[in-house]
Design an enzyme around this catalytic site. Structure first.
Site, PDB file in Angstrom:
ATOM      1  N   GLU A 275      17.550   5.391   8.925  1.00  0.00           N
ATOM      2  CA  GLU A 275      16.837   4.721   7.826  1.00  0.00           C
ATOM      3  C   GLU A 275      16.650   5.683   6.654  1.00  0.00           C
ATOM      4  O   GLU A 275      15.524   5.953   6.236  1.00  0.00           O
ATOM      5  CB  GLU A 275      15.467   4.242   8.315  1.00  0.00           C
ATOM      6  CG  GLU A 275      15.517   3.301   9.513  1.00  0.00           C
ATOM      7  CD  GLU A 275      14.145   3.072  10.150  1.00  0.00           C
ATOM      8  OE1 GLU A 275      13.152   3.711   9.735  1.00  0.00           O
ATOM      9  OE2 GLU A 275      14.064   2.254  11.079  1.00  0.00           O
ATOM     10  N   CYS A 352      -5.814   8.733 -18.713  1.00  0.00           N
ATOM     11  CA  CYS A 352      -7.136   9.344 -18.860  1.00  0.00           C
ATOM     12  C   CYS A 352      -7.689   9.889 -17.560  1.00  0.00           C
ATOM     13  O   CYS A 352      -8.721   9.427 -17.073  1.00  0.00           O
ATOM     14  CB  CYS A 352      -8.083   8.313 -19.448  1.00  0.00           C
ATOM     15  SG  CYS A 352      -7.458   7.768 -21.019  1.00  0.00           S
ATOM     16  N   GLU A 353      -6.980  10.793 -16.951  1.00  0.00           N
ATOM     17  CA  GLU A 353      -7.579  11.585 -15.876  1.00  0.00           C
ATOM     18  C   GLU A 353      -6.827  12.909 -15.755  1.00  0.00           C
ATOM     19  O   GLU A 353      -5.638  12.981 -16.067  1.00  0.00           O
ATOM     20  CB  GLU A 353      -7.647  10.837 -14.546  1.00  0.00           C
ATOM     21  CG  GLU A 353      -6.413  10.162 -14.052  1.00  0.00           C
ATOM     22  CD  GLU A 353      -6.699   9.448 -12.725  1.00  0.00           C
ATOM     23  OE1 GLU A 353      -6.848  10.140 -11.721  1.00  0.00           O
ATOM     24  OE2 GLU A 353      -6.773   8.203 -12.734  1.00  0.00           O
TER      25      GLU A 353
HETATM   26  N1  LLP Z   1      11.803   4.689   7.748  1.00  0.00           N
HETATM   27  C1  LLP Z   1      10.473   4.539   7.786  1.00  0.00           C
HETATM   28  C2  LLP Z   1       9.871   3.769   8.880  1.00  0.00           C
HETATM   29  C3  LLP Z   1       9.684   5.118   6.779  1.00  0.00           C
HETATM   30  O1  LLP Z   1       8.364   4.988   6.832  1.00  0.00           O
HETATM   31  C4  LLP Z   1      10.291   5.847   5.734  1.00  0.00           C
HETATM   32  C5  LLP Z   1       9.513   6.451   4.664  1.00  0.00           C
HETATM   33  C6  LLP Z   1      11.693   5.953   5.729  1.00  0.00           C
HETATM   34  C7  LLP Z   1      12.421   5.373   6.761  1.00  0.00           C
HETATM   35  C8  LLP Z   1      12.447   6.682   4.666  1.00  0.00           C
HETATM   36  O2  LLP Z   1      12.140   8.034   4.628  1.00  0.00           O
HETATM   37  P1  LLP Z   1      12.967   9.036   3.691  1.00  0.00           P
HETATM   38  O3  LLP Z   1      14.378   9.076   4.240  1.00  0.00           O
HETATM   39  O4  LLP Z   1      12.950   8.502   2.312  1.00  0.00           O
HETATM   40  O5  LLP Z   1      12.277  10.311   3.839  1.00  0.00           O
HETATM   41  N2  LLP Z   1       6.185   8.290  -1.284  1.00  0.00           N
HETATM   42  C9  LLP Z   1       6.496   9.517  -0.568  1.00  0.00           C
HETATM   43  C10 LLP Z   1       7.426   9.275   0.602  1.00  0.00           C
HETATM   44  C11 LLP Z   1       6.924   8.236   1.579  1.00  0.00           C
HETATM   45  C12 LLP Z   1       7.849   7.967   2.735  1.00  0.00           C
HETATM   46  C13 LLP Z   1       7.384   6.797   3.524  1.00  0.00           C
HETATM   47  N3  LLP Z   1       8.235   6.407   4.598  1.00  0.00           N
HETATM   48  C14 LLP Z   1       7.067  10.541  -1.552  1.00  0.00           C
HETATM   49  O6  LLP Z   1       7.145  10.255  -2.731  1.00  0.00           O
HETATM   50  O7  LLP Z   1       7.397  11.662  -1.159  1.00  0.00           O
END
Ligand code: LLP
Length: 427
Positions: A275, A352-353
């Protein structure tokens, strides 16, 4: 490797399009994505697994833009989704339902019913109450729900505490022993068809060892389940592979990741799924912004002076620095000539923070009002997490392909923004 670079004329381009031309045509702030980079990252990830041909379910949450999803879907990507909205996006972008995985700790009954109706490939169940709800809904519909059990291997990893998901105290998944029990229960249910197990231990992981540890534990679980006579056809190993954000050593390559996975699952006859989100899209996007002005506060008794670079992009457009103390490289769109002096800036937006600070004391070539800059590696969790905080318009998005570019999400108008609301009848 990405396709954002300075051309011979010293101007930064995305593939064949000067970024300043996009800033002129669409205005700033604006996200710009590179098709060539998306294609490259997807094919590198896919090819790393060679003949294994896993399902690569792109984590839509990283960048849910329909054109981004479709670019990846055309290459064969599936989609990892966590809401009805994401399933709808994946379908609208052309991902076949049989390549869609539905994950998440809090799927509602409506969402589960929707996922069954459209026929997603697999629902990754994260708790016992969810398993019971799904069994009931599937029974009512007279169908068997294809499921995997999301396991929490009690091994956390990731670039920040807020994005580590694999420890026992985080809300995700069930323990190893619970997984065994639920899997057996599901196998006995007329409305559930357990086909595999899944895990995802965190995001922006730059060290393979916690992943390897978790994957070995997953393999052991597959073997235990099989020893109990249960069929396990699929193993979903999640996302999480980190990317270089320029301030840290290079994370492991997809090839090193795939080699590690190959060692762990060696001899295990099983269909693999991943994923990945960030590793496919982060370096395929930048956020362009224009300097509003430079505000210098001279040093006074007892205090240090500061130099604020005030941009037209803010935390509502790119929240990662405020939320995770994330580092994004900031580059001027015009390459500084050799010997240009650098100054230390606090780079801030208009919100504004004080949290609306992208970075402090960043050394950059001297910049002034009207200059353009790019936040690099902003293709993942950038626009995806944008909001209208401070009633700022949602940031538009552009996709580049060679010498062409298209506005794939236009900037709304203020009329659009206000028209979404209704005044209460008594006002
Ligand atoms: N699968 C599941 C069940 C997940 O919860 C996530 C990410 C992924 C796959 C994908 O993960 P990746 O390959 O992108 O690392 N907003 C945060 C990252 C949150 C990730 C949440 N879950 C940031 O900006 O660093």
């Amino acid at each position: 490797m990405n396709h954002f670079d300075y051309g011979p004329d010293g101007r930064m381009a995305c593939e064949g399009v000067p970024l300043a031309a996009i800033a002129e045509a669409v205005g700033t702030p604006v996200y710009v994505y590179s098709t060539a980079t998306l294609v490259r990252h997807y094919t590198v990830f896919r090819d790393a697994f060679g003949a294994r041909r896993p399902l690569i379910a792109y984590a839509v949450k990283a960048n849910p833009n329909l054109s981004v999803i479709r670019t990846l879907a055309r290459l064969g990507a599936g989609a990892d989704t966590v809401s009805e909205g994401e399933i709808r996006r994946a379908l609208a972008a052309g991902v076949p339902a049989e390549r869609i995985v539905f994950s998440g700790v809090g799927k509602t009954a409506r969402e589960l019913a929707f996922a069954l109706d459209v026929g997603v490939s697999e629902i990754n169940v994260e708790s016992e109450p969810e398993l019971e709800t799904l069994a009931r809904i599937a029974a009512d519909k007279g169908v068997r729900a294809t499921i995997a059990i999301r396991v929490n291997p009690d091994i956390g990893a990731g670039g920040h505490a807020k994005i580590s998901t694999g420890k026992a105290d985080s809300k995700f998944g069930v323990s190893m022993s619970e997984a065994e029990r639920l899997y057996a229960n599901a196998a006995n249910s007329a409305s559930l068809d357990p086909v595999g197990i899944a895990c995802h231990i965190g995001s922006q992981i730059t060290d393979l060892s916690p992943m390897e540890q978790a994957f070995r534990a997953m393999r052991a679980l597959v073997e235990r389940l099989r020893a109990e006579g249960l069929a396990v056809q699929r193993l979903d190993l999640g996302g999480g592979l980190g990317v270089p954000y320029f301030d840290q050593p290079d994370p492991p390559s997809p090839a090193a990741f795939a080699a590690m996975v190959g060692r762990v699952v060696d001899g295990l006859d099983i269909a693999l799924a991943f994923e990945p989100g960030r590793v496919l899209v982060a370096n395929a996007g930048v956020l362009l912004s224009r300097v509003i002005h430079v505000h210098e506060r001279p040093a006074e008794a007892g205090g240090e002076g500061r130099r604020f670079l005030v941009l037209d992009a803010a935390m509502n457009d790119l929240i990662r620095p405020a939320m995770y103390d994330a580092f994004h490289d900031i580059r001027p769109l015009v390459r500084p000539s050799a010997g240009t002096s650098e100054l230390a800036y606090d780079v801030v937006g208009p919100v504004c923070e004080t949290g609306d600070t992208f970075t402090r004391n960043r050394r950059l070539p001297e910049l002034g009002s009207g200059d353009l800059v790019a936040f690099m590696s902003a293709g993942a969790y950038g626009s995806a997490m944008a909001s209208e905080y401070n009633s700022r318009l949602l940031v538009p998005e552009v996709l580049v392909d060679g010498a062409d570019f298209a506005v794939v999400r236009p900037r709304p108008t203020y009329e659009d923004m206000l028209a979404r609301e209704r005044l209460a009848a008594w006002l």
